[in-house]
Design a protein around this motif. Sequence first.
Motif, PDB file in Angstrom:
ATOM      1  N   ASP A   1     -48.853  55.811 -35.531  1.00 46.89           N
ATOM      2  CA  ASP A   1     -48.062  56.717 -34.704  1.00 46.89           C
ATOM      3  C   ASP A   1     -48.918  57.860 -34.171  1.00 46.89           C
ATOM      4  OD1 ASP A   1     -45.288  57.683 -33.803  1.00 46.89           O
ATOM      5  OD2 ASP A   1     -46.024  59.402 -34.974  1.00 46.89           O
TER       6      ASP A   1
ATOM      7  N   ASN B   1     -50.305  48.621 -32.795  1.00 48.80           N
ATOM      8  CA  ASN B   1     -49.238  47.964 -33.547  1.00 48.80           C
ATOM      9  C   ASN B   1     -49.783  47.469 -34.876  1.00 48.80           C
ATOM     10  OD1 ASN B   1     -46.981  47.956 -31.623  1.00 48.80           O
ATOM     11  ND2 ASN B   1     -48.392  46.753 -30.378  1.00 48.80           N
TER      12      ASN B   1
ATOM     13  N   VAL C   1     -51.657  51.957 -27.470  1.00 53.82           N
ATOM     14  CA  VAL C   1     -50.565  51.578 -28.364  1.00 53.82           C
ATOM     15  C   VAL C   1     -51.188  50.738 -29.467  1.00 53.82           C
ATOM     16  CG1 VAL C   1     -48.425  50.277 -28.629  1.00 53.82           C
ATOM     17  CG2 VAL C   1     -48.821  51.614 -26.550  1.00 53.82           C
TER      18      VAL C   1
ATOM     19  N   ILE D   1     -51.053  56.580 -31.292  1.00 54.45           N
ATOM     20  CA  ILE D   1     -50.260  56.405 -30.070  1.00 54.45           C
ATOM     21  C   ILE D   1     -49.958  57.740 -29.404  1.00 54.45           C
ATOM     22  CG2 ILE D   1     -47.987  55.682 -29.192  1.00 54.45           C
ATOM     23  CD1 ILE D   1     -48.069  53.516 -31.478  1.00 54.45           C
TER      24      ILE D   1
ATOM     25  N   GLU E   1     -54.238  46.530 -30.617  1.00 52.14           N
ATOM     26  CA  GLU E   1     -54.185  47.712 -29.755  1.00 52.14           C
ATOM     27  C   GLU E   1     -54.300  47.276 -28.304  1.00 52.14           C
ATOM     28  OE1 GLU E   1     -56.356  51.278 -32.304  1.00 52.14           O
ATOM     29  OE2 GLU E   1     -57.288  50.562 -30.474  1.00 52.14           O
TER      30      GLU E   1
ATOM     31  N   SER F   1     -54.576  56.155 -22.651  1.00 51.05           N
ATOM     32  CA  SER F   1     -53.370  55.743 -23.372  1.00 51.05           C
ATOM     33  C   SER F   1     -53.715  54.592 -24.304  1.00 51.05           C
ATOM     34  CB  SER F   1     -52.255  55.332 -22.404  1.00 51.05           C
ATOM     35  OG  SER F   1     -52.658  54.231 -21.618  1.00 51.05           O
TER      36      SER F   1
END
Length: 136
Positions: A25, A76, A74, A28, A100, A72
């Motif tokens: 988190d 997971n 993300v 991100i 990612e 950016s």
Amino acid sequence: MTTQSEPININDYVSIQRLINRYADAVIHRTGAQWASCWADDAVWDLGGGRLVEGKDAIVKLWYAAMGGISSVVQNVHNGEVWQVSGDSAAATGRWTISERFKRADGATGILLAHYDDAYRKVDGQWLFTRRFLQT
């Protein structure tokens, strides 16, 4: 490689799983203080390819430098397992699979498929990373 020992109790497993999720988190949302809170002071972060960093201050410094080149990301967390270090209720090892998707500041995009081999220590009732070794 993660050293497997005996299964960890469910409460510690969930606490470590929360550590893993807090870490992702923070990646991100680029929350440096949150990300830094995941590490023990004497931790080691091994990103492979000779990129080994020792000590929380150096680890956090590298993270900020790396995140500066990313617009950016993300991360997971997919699956993982945790094992108690035999004879030490405040030490554990684990392995977690991640992916990612990222976009660099220059517009280039990429995907990382990997897993982390981890070591953890319970400090003042909270599980922290003492080692993260990225395996790609």
